[in-house]
Motif scaffolding. Structure first.
Motif, PDB file in Angstrom:
ATOM      1  N   UNK A  69       0.860  -1.192   0.000  1.00  0.00           N
ATOM      2  CA  UNK A  69       0.000   0.000   0.000  1.00  0.00           C
ATOM      3  C   UNK A  69       0.891   1.235   0.000  1.00  0.00           C
ATOM      4  N   UNK A  76      -1.081   5.459   2.626  1.00  0.00           N
ATOM      5  CA  UNK A  76      -0.807   4.042   2.465  1.00  0.00           C
ATOM      6  C   UNK A  76      -0.492   3.373   3.786  1.00  0.00           C
ATOM      7  N   UNK A 165      -0.653 -10.738   3.850  1.00  0.00           N
ATOM      8  CA  UNK A 165      -1.914 -10.954   4.574  1.00  0.00           C
ATOM      9  C   UNK A 165      -1.967 -10.064   5.819  1.00  0.00           C
ATOM     10  N   UNK A 168      -2.629  -6.445   4.906  1.00  0.00           N
ATOM     11  CA  UNK A 168      -4.036  -6.196   4.548  1.00  0.00           C
ATOM     12  C   UNK A 168      -4.900  -6.134   5.812  1.00  0.00           C
ATOM     13  N   UNK A 169      -4.630  -7.055   6.741  1.00  0.00           N
ATOM     14  CA  UNK A 169      -5.392  -7.041   7.993  1.00  0.00           C
ATOM     15  C   UNK A 169      -5.182  -5.714   8.724  1.00  0.00           C
ATOM     16  N   UNK A 172      -7.015  -2.884   6.813  1.00  0.00           N
ATOM     17  CA  UNK A 172      -8.455  -2.903   6.533  1.00  0.00           C
ATOM     18  C   UNK A 172      -9.338  -3.432   7.660  1.00  0.00           C
ATOM     19  N   UNK A 173      -8.753  -3.799   8.785  1.00  0.00           N
ATOM     20  CA  UNK A 173      -9.589  -4.234   9.909  1.00  0.00           C
ATOM     21  C   UNK A 173     -10.485  -3.062  10.327  1.00  0.00           C
ATOM     22  N   UNK A 174     -11.731  -3.382  10.686  1.00  0.00           N
ATOM     23  CA  UNK A 174     -12.691  -2.340  11.086  1.00  0.00           C
ATOM     24  C   UNK A 174     -12.030  -1.378  12.077  1.00  0.00           C
ATOM     25  N   UNK A 177     -13.207  -1.692  15.445  1.00  0.00           N
ATOM     26  CA  UNK A 177     -13.165  -3.028  16.035  1.00  0.00           C
ATOM     27  C   UNK A 177     -11.729  -3.527  16.067  1.00  0.00           C
ATOM     28  N   UNK A 178     -10.810  -2.631  16.378  1.00  0.00           N
ATOM     29  CA  UNK A 178      -9.428  -3.069  16.553  1.00  0.00           C
ATOM     30  C   UNK A 178      -8.489  -2.649  15.446  1.00  0.00           C
ATOM     31  N   UNK A 186     -10.146   2.072   5.228  1.00  0.00           N
ATOM     32  CA  UNK A 186     -11.580   2.146   4.907  1.00  0.00           C
ATOM     33  C   UNK A 186     -11.879   3.366   4.041  1.00  0.00           C
ATOM     34  N   UNK A 188      -9.876   4.636   1.886  1.00  0.00           N
ATOM     35  CA  UNK A 188      -9.405   4.307   0.541  1.00  0.00           C
ATOM     36  C   UNK A 188     -10.453   3.512  -0.234  1.00  0.00           C
ATOM     37  N   UNK A 189     -11.027   2.492   0.424  1.00  0.00           N
ATOM     38  CA  UNK A 189     -11.954   1.624  -0.323  1.00  0.00           C
ATOM     39  C   UNK A 189     -13.369   2.206  -0.362  1.00  0.00           C
ATOM     40  N   UNK A 191     -15.412   2.609   2.254  1.00  0.00           N
ATOM     41  CA  UNK A 191     -16.296   1.963   3.222  1.00  0.00           C
ATOM     42  C   UNK A 191     -16.572   2.975   4.346  1.00  0.00           C
TER      43      UNK A 191
ATOM     44  N   UNK B 340     -22.028  -3.116   0.392  1.00  0.00           N
ATOM     45  CA  UNK B 340     -21.561  -3.525   1.727  1.00  0.00           C
ATOM     46  C   UNK B 340     -22.535  -3.077   2.804  1.00  0.00           C
ATOM     47  N   UNK B 377     -11.574  -7.091   4.543  1.00  0.00           N
ATOM     48  CA  UNK B 377     -10.343  -7.889   4.479  1.00  0.00           C
ATOM     49  C   UNK B 377     -10.498  -9.049   3.502  1.00  0.00           C
ATOM     50  N   UNK B 381      -8.248  -9.625   0.230  1.00  0.00           N
ATOM     51  CA  UNK B 381      -7.411 -10.819   0.163  1.00  0.00           C
ATOM     52  C   UNK B 381      -7.582 -11.525  -1.181  1.00  0.00           C
ATOM     53  N   UNK B 397      -4.050  -0.775  -4.922  1.00  0.00           N
ATOM     54  CA  UNK B 397      -4.764   0.298  -4.204  1.00  0.00           C
ATOM     55  C   UNK B 397      -5.891   0.876  -5.053  1.00  0.00           C
ATOM     56  N   UNK B 400      -8.835  -1.574  -5.382  1.00  0.00           N
ATOM     57  CA  UNK B 400      -9.659  -1.627  -4.170  1.00  0.00           C
ATOM     58  C   UNK B 400     -10.508  -0.370  -4.065  1.00  0.00           C
ATOM     59  N   UNK B 401      -9.869   0.748  -4.344  1.00  0.00           N
ATOM     60  CA  UNK B 401     -10.550   2.030  -4.218  1.00  0.00           C
ATOM     61  C   UNK B 401     -11.735   2.122  -5.195  1.00  0.00           C
ATOM     62  N   UNK B 404     -14.421  -1.723  -4.544  1.00  0.00           N
ATOM     63  CA  UNK B 404     -15.121  -2.197  -3.340  1.00  0.00           C
ATOM     64  C   UNK B 404     -16.588  -1.757  -3.323  1.00  0.00           C
TER      65      UNK B 404
END
Lengths: 223, 554
Positions: A69, A76, A165, A168-169, A172-174, A177-178, A186, A188-189, A191, B340, B377, B381, B397, B400-401, B404
């Protein structure tokens, strides 16, 4: 993941297999603590304190994460504090993975040296060399796959997959929620962070009049 | 406010001990305790509540907070009985109070009339043991209605021309449509098909103690934090506890059903949390442990009288396993769907529920839904990304952007034929953390199941084409090695030689032993079994109550 179709439910319930074998024993408070630590590190002017990685190791992990990223016109892995999240994880809920990094980093560095004699580690490679190194982990079976079978590449592949992996975790983890509390990933995507949403949700359901019965022939289109 | 909950002693001979607290166990507990019986429910998993649930993908999807843990309870897998099974995670189910209904998608299709009588209608299918059920749709209809009203299902009666008859409309309207549903509905209608609002076991209107769905977006795989998903935990278990006659005993891993000198079930032997062994005495035993653990428990309970496993005089305990086949197609659209947000599925079609095998060239039926059930995630993945997508760097990137919010899915759900070799059994070598033989799965899809899954997935791709997808892709459909729908392994029937339980869910062999869960199904339906498992549970509870009141159990 070639048989994702039939293993679809498995995939959803397990994430991808590398992830499944790695982050096995997390405790919820430790995850929050990893996130808080990452945030603190990202906001602090002091050089952040590392709990597991040496400064050199952290630099390597950070360099790979920043290739996954990159920081360009949007934040990133660095802005999300990925290396600090992983560092904290390795002394809390992901202790079992310490060996993955202890053993994996030297294997990665050996691979770097194989590809570019004289370059001792990933973080010391030029951006173009770093691209070449990561392309050596591409899947050659895929169209456009550019995998270059350098000696040592196969040995370093599992470590790269694990690190990818984990990155990414961490990214992108909530965020509530941690995950990264700033929610860089989020954002970036696209969400949104709210916990509740109301219709209309997207472009295509705006102005939807509600389901309406149509007088159609029930047999039309049947095989 | 929690009611005063009874605590029974293990030496108290309660009226019923129920093993498992999921879709079937919860409802049977509610019904039997509501009918005045004293009930103990033994659940192997913990008693979590809404406050314990989280949107943390790692904890839920990778650490099995809500599900069976592969390290504690390993599985083995092989394709045929001639193979040696390998250690491999083969089964996922909910391992907590409420069972798999806590994390399911909540698609609540009823079976159609054809599902109960298909063998008579189409004749034998080579390589399978297709059979009619000993009950019909009409027998089960009142109980489907009970599920919809008492447990809570949203939907629109009469919206599908293929729906079987119903005695009452749904108790609440469908959930709000998603962008994926609108695209699906328009495209399917253009193709001449009949899309309709998906019936979902998720509240569109609040009920006492339960919120309507807040569209949080963490649904499949996750426990609902507001009680909107109609799991047994949010519904039947609480109703059972309110009777004051039902004890839910979590962390109780049953590994044997004990018989008395007369060959009647005397109670259930279990490990508690400290792995101390107890036996809960009961006048009758009802096993609702799911289509994997129910046959495993019977096989673990072999004795002199039943050397091949309890209630297994037919030799069919664990056999005729059916998983449902299916296929996925994904697509990217020009504008953001934001799929989502919300629950998973808002529109479905049943145009291909029933097909003529003579015309098709193979057996099969199914339904197609429009859904999005990926969380960030899992999406990144690889689950949500097109083939050959970049895996790192600016390209990753950017993808995904862009994707999603613009990606959605089509899921084709299809039949599995009952094949005798497909089974759950005890692994001869591998043991679980308690020293018990591990669950072994043997499975090879019937060729027709794969053919039909491919055929129906191609219809899904047509919908995506017609909807104007910018990019779409699917995955090869291959033989399954992983089970979520656990069906058919103690099938119901009139003849003790070719079934395990009778139409009252009573085992043919043991008068006071009843089984009810996915194992009871004779055919696989078209991919959404939980509604039927719950309707069977309501009916089984009626039958058991009736038999008990007539003195035919004791």
């Amino acid at each position: 993941m070639t048989t994702m179709n039939t293993n679809r439910r498995e995939f959803l319930l397990r994430g991808c297999s590398s992830l499944g074998t790695i982050w096995l024993s997390a405790h919820w408070p430790s995850l929050l603590s990893a996130a808080a630590h990452a945030r603190h590190a990202a906001q602090s002017v002091e050089p952040p304190k590392l709990s597991f990685f040496t400064a050199d190791q952290a630099k390597e992990v950070d360099a790979v994460a920043a290739c996954i990223f990159p920081s360009d016109d949007t934040p990133g892995a660095r802005e999300a504090g990925v290396v600090y999240f992983i560092d904290r994880a390795l002394v809390t809920f992901a202790r079992d993975d310490q060996k993955t990094y202890r053993d994996g980093l030297p294997v990665l560095q050996a691979h770097v040296k194989d590809m570019f004699p004289g370059v001792e580690k990933f973080s010391a490679a030029t951006p173009q060399q770093q691209d070449e190194i990561l392309h050596s982990f591409d899947d050659p079976s895929k169209a456009g796959g550019r995998r270059r079978p350098f000696r040592g590449g196969a040995a370093a592949q599992p470590f790269f997959e694990n690190l990818r992996a984990h990155t990414i975790v961490a990214f992108l983890l909530d965020p509530d929620a941690g995950g990264d509390p700033n929610g860089v990933g989020w954002k970036l995507i696209g969400r949104e962070r709210e916990h509740t949403f109301q219709a209309p949700f997207g472009y295509y359901d705006k102005g939807y009049p509600g389901w309406q019965a149509l007088p159609t022939d029930a047999d039309k289109g049947k095989p | 406010m929690r009611p005063d909950l009874p605590k029974y002693k293990t030496s108290d001979e309660v009226d019923f001990v129920i093993i498992g607290s999921g879709a079937a166990g919860g409802i049977i507990a509610k019904e039997l305790s509501g009918n005045g019986f004293r009930v103990v429910v033994l659940e192997q998993g913990p008693y979590l509540t809404e406050a314990d649930f989280t949107h943390n993908e790692i904890k839920i999807l990778n650490e099995d907070l809500l599900t069976n843990h592969p390290k504690l309870q390993p599985n083995t897998f092989r394709k045929t009985p001639d193979d040696k099974a390998k250690l491999q995670r083969a089964v996922v189910y909910g391992r907590l109070v409420g069972g798999t209904s806590v994390h399911f998608t909540a698609n609540f299709w009823r079976l159609h009339e054809i599902d109960f009588i298909e063998r008579s209608k189409i004749g034998p299918v080579p390589g399978a043991t297709l059979a009619d059920w000993p009950i019909t749709y009409a027998d089960l209809e009142p109980y489907y209605t009970k599920v919809e009203w008492e447990i809570g299902v949203s939907g629109q009666a009469g919206a599908s021309p293929f729906d079987p008859p119903r005695s009452k409309p749904y108790p609440m309207p469908p959930l709000p449509v998603k962008s994926s549903g609108v695209l699906f509905e328009k495209a399917a209608r253009t193709l001449g098909w009949h899309p309709f609002p998906a019936p979902m076991a998720i509240l569109s209107q609040s009920r006492p103690g339960r919120s309507a769905c807040v569209n949080c977006g963490f649904c499949l795989g996750f426990g609902c934090e507001v009680g909107a998903k109609s799991s047994s935990l949010a519904t039947a278990i609480r109703m059972a506890e309110k009777t004051g006659r039902c004890e839910i005993r979590p962390n109780s891993y049953v590994h044997r059903i004990e018989l008395d000198a007369n060959g009647r079930a005397a109670g259930a032997v279990y490990f508690d949390e400290k792995r101390d062994v107890h036996m809960q005495k009961a006048k009758a035993v009802v096993v609702c442990a799911n289509g994997a653990e129910t046959p495993r428990l019977l096989l673990l309970s072999s004795s002199k009288q039943f050397p091949n496993g309890l209630a297994n005089s037919s030799g069919l305990v664990g056999k005729y396993l059916m998983l449902n086949a299916g296929g996925i197609a994904l697509a990217v659209f020009d504008e953001p769907l934001n799929d989502y947000k919300g629950y998973a599925v808002s529109r479905i079609i049943h145009d291909f529920y029933e097909n003529d095998p003579q015309k098709m060239g193979f057996y099969g039926g199914g339904g197609i839904d429009a859904r999005f059930d990926l969380t960030p995630i899992g999406f990144a993945m690889g689950a949500g990304l097109p083939p050959n997508a970049p895996r790192w760097g600016k390209g990753f990137k950017d993808l995904l952007s862009h994707n999603f919010t613009r990606t959605t899915e089509i899921f084709a759900h299809t039949t599995s034929l009952p094949v005798e070799n497909n089974s759950f059994s005890l692994d001869p070598d591998v043991k679980d953390a308690w020293g018990l033989p591990a669950l072994r799965m043997t499975y090879k899809d019937h060729p027709d199941d794969l053919k039909f899954a491919r055929w129906l997935t191609a219809r899904g791709m047509e919908i995506l084409d017609t909807a104007g997808a910018k990019q779409k892709w699917t995955f090869p459909i291959e033989e399954q090695q992983f089970a979520v729908h656990l069906l058919g392994t103690c099938r119901m029937g009139n003849d003790p030689k070719n079934s395990v339980i009778n139409r009252d869910h009573r085992t043919h062999d043991v008068k006071n032993l009843f089984l009810c869960d996915g194992s009871s199904l004779v055919t696989s339906g078209r991919g959404q079994p939980t509604m039927t498992i719950e309707a069977l549970a309501f009916r089984a509870a009626d039958r058991i109550t009736d038999l008990s009141k007539r003195g035919e159990i004791a």
